[in-house]
Design a protein around this motif. Structure first.
Motif, PDB file in Angstrom:
ATOM      1  N   TRP A 191      17.621  16.858 -17.012  1.00 51.69           N
ATOM      2  CA  TRP A 191      18.934  15.911 -16.010  1.00 51.69           C
ATOM      3  C   TRP A 191      19.516  15.601 -16.930  1.00 51.69           C
ATOM      4  CZ3 TRP A 191      18.961  11.240 -11.555  1.00 51.69           C
ATOM      5  CH2 TRP A 191      19.462  12.309 -11.446  1.00 51.69           C
ATOM      6  N   ASP A 245      11.681  20.886 -18.081  1.00 49.44           N
ATOM      7  CA  ASP A 245      11.477  20.644 -16.310  1.00 49.44           C
ATOM      8  C   ASP A 245      13.491  20.724 -16.360  1.00 49.44           C
ATOM      9  OD1 ASP A 245      10.731  19.536 -13.589  1.00 49.44           O
ATOM     10  OD2 ASP A 245      12.612  18.277 -14.276  1.00 49.44           O
ATOM     11  N   TYR A 290      20.872  20.774 -11.693  1.00 48.66           N
ATOM     12  CA  TYR A 290      21.587  19.949 -12.968  1.00 48.66           C
ATOM     13  C   TYR A 290      22.844  20.511 -13.480  1.00 48.66           C
ATOM     14  CZ  TYR A 290      16.773  17.586 -12.394  1.00 48.66           C
ATOM     15  OH  TYR A 290      15.239  16.781 -12.122  1.00 48.66           O
ATOM     16  N   SER A 336       8.703  18.528  -4.538  1.00 51.29           N
ATOM     17  CA  SER A 336       9.339  17.353  -5.345  1.00 51.29           C
ATOM     18  C   SER A 336       9.661  16.540  -4.374  1.00 51.29           C
ATOM     19  CB  SER A 336      10.490  17.463  -6.568  1.00 51.29           C
ATOM     20  OG  SER A 336      10.722  16.290  -7.094  1.00 51.29           O
ATOM     21  N   ASN A 337       9.724  15.397  -4.544  1.00 51.17           N
ATOM     22  CA  ASN A 337       9.908  14.154  -3.526  1.00 51.17           C
ATOM     23  C   ASN A 337       9.302  14.322  -2.102  1.00 51.17           C
ATOM     24  OD1 ASN A 337      11.825  12.659  -5.644  1.00 51.17           O
ATOM     25  ND2 ASN A 337      12.952  14.309  -5.342  1.00 51.17           N
ATOM     26  N   GLN A 367       6.205  16.183  -8.146  1.00 49.90           N
ATOM     27  CA  GLN A 367       7.035  15.510  -8.540  1.00 49.90           C
ATOM     28  C   GLN A 367       7.558  14.911  -8.299  1.00 49.90           C
ATOM     29  OE1 GLN A 367      11.181  16.744 -11.663  1.00 49.90           O
ATOM     30  NE2 GLN A 367       9.210  17.961 -11.557  1.00 49.90           N
ATOM     31  N   TYR A 405       8.693  11.625 -12.599  1.00 55.70           N
ATOM     32  CA  TYR A 405      10.522  11.705 -13.008  1.00 55.70           C
ATOM     33  C   TYR A 405      10.637  10.376 -13.406  1.00 55.70           C
ATOM     34  CZ  TYR A 405      12.669  11.592  -9.135  1.00 55.70           C
ATOM     35  OH  TYR A 405      13.285  11.365  -7.249  1.00 55.70           O
ATOM     36  N   SER A 406      11.751  10.671 -14.215  1.00 62.14           N
ATOM     37  CA  SER A 406      12.198   9.046 -14.627  1.00 62.14           C
ATOM     38  C   SER A 406      11.106   7.856 -14.867  1.00 62.14           C
ATOM     39  CB  SER A 406      13.103   8.072 -13.456  1.00 62.14           C
ATOM     40  OG  SER A 406      14.441   9.259 -13.112  1.00 62.14           O
ATOM     41  N   VAL A 413      10.956   6.107 -17.717  1.00 56.22           N
ATOM     42  CA  VAL A 413      11.231   5.350 -17.962  1.00 56.22           C
ATOM     43  C   VAL A 413      12.276   4.647 -17.638  1.00 56.22           C
ATOM     44  CG1 VAL A 413      10.413   5.491 -20.790  1.00 56.22           C
ATOM     45  CG2 VAL A 413      12.712   6.243 -20.022  1.00 56.22           C
ATOM     46  N   GLN A 438      15.449   5.934 -16.342  1.00 58.47           N
ATOM     47  CA  GLN A 438      16.254   6.483 -16.706  1.00 58.47           C
ATOM     48  C   GLN A 438      17.063   5.536 -17.762  1.00 58.47           C
ATOM     49  OE1 GLN A 438      18.851   7.159 -12.981  1.00 58.47           O
ATOM     50  NE2 GLN A 438      17.990   8.892 -13.183  1.00 58.47           N
ATOM     51  N   ILE A 491       7.589  13.812 -17.326  1.00 62.10           N
ATOM     52  CA  ILE A 491       8.902  14.049 -18.219  1.00 62.10           C
ATOM     53  C   ILE A 491       9.581  13.582 -18.592  1.00 62.10           C
ATOM     54  CG2 ILE A 491       8.096  16.347 -17.019  1.00 62.10           C
ATOM     55  CD1 ILE A 491       9.993  15.571 -14.781  1.00 62.10           C
ATOM     56  N   LYS A 500      13.523  12.426 -20.367  1.00 65.91           N
ATOM     57  CA  LYS A 500      14.141  13.260 -20.830  1.00 65.91           C
ATOM     58  C   LYS A 500      14.921  12.681 -22.361  1.00 65.91           C
ATOM     59  CE  LYS A 500      18.792  13.081 -20.301  1.00 65.91           C
ATOM     60  NZ  LYS A 500      20.644  12.209 -20.470  1.00 65.91           N
ATOM     61  N   SER A 560      17.793  13.247 -25.005  1.00 62.27           N
ATOM     62  CA  SER A 560      18.356  13.924 -25.738  1.00 62.27           C
ATOM     63  C   SER A 560      18.905  13.601 -27.199  1.00 62.27           C
ATOM     64  CB  SER A 560      20.340  13.605 -25.446  1.00 62.27           C
ATOM     65  OG  SER A 560      20.084  12.470 -24.654  1.00 62.27           O
ATOM     66  N   HIS A 575      14.551  10.607 -30.245  1.00 57.85           N
ATOM     67  CA  HIS A 575      13.969   9.564 -29.223  1.00 57.85           C
ATOM     68  C   HIS A 575      12.745  10.536 -28.517  1.00 57.85           C
ATOM     69  CE1 HIS A 575      17.287   7.602 -27.227  1.00 57.85           C
ATOM     70  NE2 HIS A 575      16.767   6.411 -27.875  1.00 57.85           N
ATOM     71  N   ASN A 611       9.332   9.122 -28.289  1.00 53.80           N
ATOM     72  CA  ASN A 611       8.134   9.394 -27.180  1.00 53.80           C
ATOM     73  C   ASN A 611       6.653  10.199 -27.025  1.00 53.80           C
ATOM     74  OD1 ASN A 611      10.185   8.135 -26.030  1.00 53.80           O
ATOM     75  ND2 ASN A 611      11.079  10.203 -24.913  1.00 53.80           N
TER      76      ASN A 611
HETATM   77  P1  NAP Z   1      13.785   8.555 -17.810  1.00 54.09           P
HETATM   78  O1  NAP Z   1      13.039  10.059 -18.471  1.00 54.09           O
HETATM   79  O2  NAP Z   1      13.738   8.256 -17.248  1.00 54.09           O
HETATM   80  O3  NAP Z   1      14.860   8.207 -18.731  1.00 54.09           O
HETATM   81  C1  NAP Z   1      16.165   9.037 -19.314  1.00 54.09           C
HETATM   82  C2  NAP Z   1      16.541   8.017 -20.513  1.00 54.09           C
HETATM   83  O4  NAP Z   1      16.050   7.207 -21.617  1.00 54.09           O
HETATM   84  C3  NAP Z   1      18.238   9.124 -20.948  1.00 54.09           C
HETATM   85  O5  NAP Z   1      19.300   8.407 -21.453  1.00 54.09           O
HETATM   86  C4  NAP Z   1      17.818   8.441 -22.517  1.00 54.09           C
HETATM   87  O6  NAP Z   1      18.417   8.342 -23.434  1.00 54.09           O
HETATM   88  C5  NAP Z   1      16.898   7.586 -22.796  1.00 54.09           C
HETATM   89  N1  NAP Z   1      15.414   7.768 -23.328  1.00 54.09           N
HETATM   90  C6  NAP Z   1      14.455   9.038 -23.130  1.00 54.09           C
HETATM   91  N2  NAP Z   1      13.703   8.518 -24.592  1.00 54.09           N
HETATM   92  C7  NAP Z   1      14.027   6.723 -24.934  1.00 54.09           C
HETATM   93  C8  NAP Z   1      13.439   5.913 -26.200  1.00 54.09           C
HETATM   94  N3  NAP Z   1      12.497   6.781 -26.758  1.00 54.09           N
HETATM   95  N4  NAP Z   1      13.866   5.250 -26.388  1.00 54.09           N
HETATM   96  C9  NAP Z   1      15.300   4.756 -25.629  1.00 54.09           C
HETATM   97  N5  NAP Z   1      16.248   5.197 -24.325  1.00 54.09           N
HETATM   98  C10 NAP Z   1      14.902   6.858 -24.236  1.00 54.09           C
HETATM   99  O7  NAP Z   1      15.204   9.734 -16.667  1.00 54.09           O
HETATM  100  P2  NAP Z   1      15.293  10.844 -15.765  1.00 54.09           P
HETATM  101  O8  NAP Z   1      16.434  11.878 -16.646  1.00 54.09           O
HETATM  102  O9  NAP Z   1      15.504  10.423 -14.880  1.00 54.09           O
HETATM  103  O10 NAP Z   1      13.519  11.328 -15.533  1.00 54.09           O
HETATM  104  C11 NAP Z   1      13.313  12.135 -16.332  1.00 54.09           C
HETATM  105  C12 NAP Z   1      13.211  13.756 -15.984  1.00 54.09           C
HETATM  106  O11 NAP Z   1      12.887  13.800 -14.489  1.00 54.09           O
HETATM  107  C13 NAP Z   1      14.926  14.013 -15.634  1.00 54.09           C
HETATM  108  O12 NAP Z   1      15.565  14.486 -16.609  1.00 54.09           O
HETATM  109  C14 NAP Z   1      14.980  15.706 -14.948  1.00 54.09           C
HETATM  110  O13 NAP Z   1      14.060  16.604 -15.132  1.00 54.09           O
HETATM  111  C15 NAP Z   1      13.385  14.959 -13.916  1.00 54.09           C
HETATM  112  N6  NAP Z   1      14.125  14.638 -12.566  1.00 54.09           N
HETATM  113  C16 NAP Z   1      13.349  15.157 -11.878  1.00 54.09           C
HETATM  114  C17 NAP Z   1      14.400  14.345 -10.044  1.00 54.09           C
HETATM  115  C18 NAP Z   1      13.131  14.902  -8.881  1.00 54.09           C
HETATM  116  O14 NAP Z   1      13.921  14.799  -7.671  1.00 54.09           O
HETATM  117  N7  NAP Z   1      12.613  15.757  -8.697  1.00 54.09           N
HETATM  118  C19 NAP Z   1      14.828  13.279 -10.241  1.00 54.09           C
HETATM  119  C20 NAP Z   1      15.086  12.519 -11.387  1.00 54.09           C
HETATM  120  C21 NAP Z   1      14.518  13.045 -12.793  1.00 54.09           C
HETATM  121  P3  NAP Z   1      19.293   9.842 -24.701  1.00 54.09           P
HETATM  122  O15 NAP Z   1      19.113  11.197 -23.679  1.00 54.09           O
HETATM  123  O16 NAP Z   1      20.217   9.292 -24.996  1.00 54.09           O
HETATM  124  O17 NAP Z   1      18.075  10.122 -25.712  1.00 54.09           O
END
Ligand code: NAP
Length: 270
Positions: A18, A46, A51, A138-139, A156, A184-185, A187, A189, A226, A228, A230, A234, A238
């Protein structure tokens, strides 16, 4: 590894996407990040048509070019497209953006106005013609899940140390029917990595807060996480979460800082 109801096995740590693919300035680094993840075995990728209005799928398509068979590709249909006809069209559009002929798993992003049976019938059409390997959701909370026809591979949901509601009913329900859940999420976000309790546990394990947060989501063996990331740095960090084992004492410490639910909590969404 995680085993889906249809017998497919995938690693329990994957990659979210995302907000990736949105900016030309960061595109190369994002491509490097996803490819680094695949090299390290984070092969569940994912994405979703939502997105970046398809830009994330395009980025993923480029990242997996030439190595489609190395990855387990997950995408999602928007609820507004989840009618019998539009689901099939949305899937075709996702496949074009991803530059592939099949998804491994196709999810309903969240529940909308179309009946679940209608969307599932469309998913079954897509399974039958080989466009998707399997389907999931999902959700959806435990009550929604109980309404689904057979065949769902996963739900999810938002699940991390600060969002433990699913532990009360959804995770036990899913474990009872042997259906893995995707977290999801994981950490929160990025917001979790600065938490003091997490930093304390991480220090004692010679790990990082992100690694502890991820290892925690995967601790049962039936949750696929999962995150994210970038940047390749990282992603590498992870990937290290897979080697981390949290002791009973570590888990107790985390329980004190992030108490488990004691009653039903409405499923949260981000
Ligand atoms: P997340 O994975 O909890 O957090 C992503 C954030 O954490 C980014 O800012 C990333 O920074 C940072 N991060 C990642 N690894 C890190 C590390 N080792 N140290 C410090 N910071 C770190 O949040 P998310 O993107 O919301 O959730 C993950 C995935 O789940 C999404 O990308 C998407 O594919 C899926 N999702 C699904 C739904 C749904 O409704 N089904 C909703 C939300 C998310 P950088 O990008 O700078 O590395």
């Amino acid at each position: 590894m995680i085993t889906f109801p249809d017998g497919s096995e995938v690693p329990s740590l994957g990659q979210g996407t995302w907000h990736m693919g949105d900016s030309p300035a960061t595109r190369d680094e994002e491509l490097r990040a996803i490819r680094t993840g695949i090299d390290l075995g984070l092969t569940v990728i994912d994405t979703a048509e939502m997105y970046g209005n398809g830009r994330s799928e395009q980025l993923v398509g480029e990242a997996i070019s030439g190595r489609r068979d190395d990855v387990f590709l997950v995408s999602k249909v928007l609820p507004s497209n989840a009618s019998a006809k539009a689901t099939v069209e949305a899937c075709r559009a996702s496949l074009r953006r991803l530059n592939t002929d099949r998804l491994d798993l196709y999810l309903l992003h969240w529940r909308g106005r179309y009946p679940l049976e209608e969307t599932v019938a469309a998913f079954e059409t897509l399974v039958a013609d080989g466009s998707i390997g399997a389907w999931g959701v999902s959700n959806l909370d435990a009550t929604d899940l109980a309404e689904l026809p057979p065949g769902c591979q996963t739900d999810q949901v938002l699940y991390n140390l600060t969002r433990r509601g699913p532990e009360f009913d959804l995770l036990p329900w899913a474990e009872a029917v042997r259906m893995p859940v995707m977290a999801y999420s994981p950490v929160e976000q990025g917001r979790l990595v600065g938490h003091t309790a997490l930093a304390d546990v991480a220090r004692s394990l010679d790990a990082t807060p992100a690694q502890v947060a991820l290892a925690w989501t995967m601790r049962s063996g039936s949750v696929l996480s999962i995150p994210k990331a970038s940047t390749a740095a990282h992603v590498r960090e992870n990937a290290g979460a897979r080697d981390l084992r949290l002791s009973d004492a570590d888990l107790a410490l985390l329980d004190r800082a992030f108490p488990p639910p004691t009653r039903p909590v409405a499923l949260e969404m981000l």
